[in-house]
Design a protein around this motif. Sequence first.
Motif, PDB file in Angstrom:
ATOM      1  N   TRP A  81       0.816  -1.217   0.000  1.00 37.15           N
ATOM      2  CA  TRP A  81       0.000   0.000   0.000  1.00 37.15           C
ATOM      3  C   TRP A  81       0.848   1.264   0.000  1.00 37.15           C
ATOM      4  CZ3 TRP A  81      -4.773   0.927  -1.197  1.00 37.15           C
ATOM      5  CH2 TRP A  81      -5.332   2.169  -0.882  1.00 37.15           C
ATOM      6  N   ASN A  82       0.539   2.175  -0.939  1.00 36.91           N
ATOM      7  CA  ASN A  82       1.174   3.496  -0.952  1.00 36.91           C
ATOM      8  C   ASN A  82       0.175   4.595  -1.319  1.00 36.91           C
ATOM      9  OD1 ASN A  82       0.759   3.037  -3.656  1.00 36.91           O
ATOM     10  ND2 ASN A  82       2.912   3.196  -4.257  1.00 36.91           N
ATOM     11  N   ALA A  83      -1.119   4.253  -1.265  1.00 35.11           N
ATOM     12  CA  ALA A  83      -2.208   5.202  -1.527  1.00 35.11           C
ATOM     13  C   ALA A  83      -2.236   5.698  -2.973  1.00 35.11           C
ATOM     14  CB  ALA A  83      -2.149   6.389  -0.566  1.00 35.11           C
ATOM     15  N   SER A  84      -1.573   5.006  -3.885  1.00 31.27           N
ATOM     16  CA  SER A  84      -1.631   5.374  -5.303  1.00 31.27           C
ATOM     17  C   SER A  84      -2.914   4.839  -5.920  1.00 31.27           C
ATOM     18  CB  SER A  84      -0.422   4.797  -6.050  1.00 31.27           C
ATOM     19  OG  SER A  84      -0.498   3.377  -6.058  1.00 31.27           O
ATOM     20  N   LEU A  85      -3.219   5.312  -7.128  1.00 32.58           N
ATOM     21  CA  LEU A  85      -4.394   4.819  -7.841  1.00 32.58           C
ATOM     22  C   LEU A  85      -4.277   3.315  -8.078  1.00 32.58           C
ATOM     23  CD1 LEU A  85      -7.046   5.301  -9.357  1.00 32.58           C
ATOM     24  CD2 LEU A  85      -5.692   5.912 -11.385  1.00 32.58           C
ATOM     25  N   GLU A  86      -3.056   2.865  -8.410  1.00 36.33           N
ATOM     26  CA  GLU A  86      -2.847   1.437  -8.642  1.00 36.33           C
ATOM     27  C   GLU A  86      -3.064   0.642  -7.362  1.00 36.33           C
ATOM     28  OE1 GLU A  86      -1.349   3.731 -11.798  1.00 36.33           O
ATOM     29  OE2 GLU A  86      -0.761   3.837  -9.694  1.00 36.33           O
ATOM     30  N   ALA A  87      -2.673   1.197  -6.219  1.00 38.67           N
ATOM     31  CA  ALA A  87      -2.876   0.501  -4.942  1.00 38.67           C
ATOM     32  C   ALA A  87      -4.362   0.394  -4.621  1.00 38.67           C
ATOM     33  CB  ALA A  87      -2.132   1.227  -3.819  1.00 38.67           C
ATOM     34  N   PHE A  88      -5.137   1.442  -4.916  1.00 38.23           N
ATOM     35  CA  PHE A  88      -6.585   1.376  -4.707  1.00 38.23           C
ATOM     36  C   PHE A  88      -7.206   0.280  -5.572  1.00 38.23           C
ATOM     37  CE2 PHE A  88      -6.211   5.687  -2.891  1.00 38.23           C
ATOM     38  CZ  PHE A  88      -7.044   5.550  -1.794  1.00 38.23           C
TER      39      PHE A  88
END
Length: 278
Positions: free
Chosen positions: A160-167
Amino acid sequence: MNRNAPIKDVLAIVDGWPSSMSAVDQALAYAGQYEATLTVIVITENLSLAAAIDPMAYAQVLTVSDQQQSEHLAAVRERAKNAAIHVEVRGLFEATTLLPGLTKAEGQYADVALIPGADRWQNDGLRRHITEALIFAGVPTLVMPATWKPSPARHVALGWNASLEAFRAARAALNLVEPNSQIDVVIVDGLESAKSGQPLTGMHIARHLARHGHNANVHATSSATRGTAGALQFFAAHQNADLLIVGGYGRSRAVEFVLGGVTRELLGNQRLPILFVH
């Protein structure tokens, strides 16, 4: 078995050589968990174009490539003939440079794509390009190590890094894990927030996952000794997670190629099953 999971179409990509046959077995077992349709695409590199300037060499190489494709298709069909699920086996016979784009098109109609990892391909460069093409197609792409035995995912690690890809990876996790699963939200280099008593970046997504009935916890780890890719894999392995799920290619492939990136490191040094979501 998660019968309510929205997995109905599973795509597997193999090159049909003997080293890839175990990946066919893995794909059959994975799709069988969901009673899904499995489509196996057997790719064959058409090397005849490299010999096009010599008519005799062209004809000879084309004949060999055709025979190779027929043998590989027959081997995969034999492997899948007693499957309890519906299996479609098709071949792709094209120039090496065109194969990634063609497999990307196939991936657009799948709920999840499966691809064997390193050491089970004759052409490792082609493996990388096809894997990247699938990831960029937007289909969740599960890269399978040779030792993996498919089973219902009840414990996963989510990078998790709060990026769009992580979402998007988190949403894919909701589709792929069993009800009441353990989901470890892993923050790399979030230790300072943890020490200061400030809420970790992943608290909100953990709460969202918990509202879906899962046991979600946030963990902070350091990249100091292993790098980000190594830290994610070490954590997942240490926690005995069934699967590591990450957002793939938060930057363009060109930038990743020049600067390096977590996705490329994971693809090159994979030690457990990893689901990439772009």
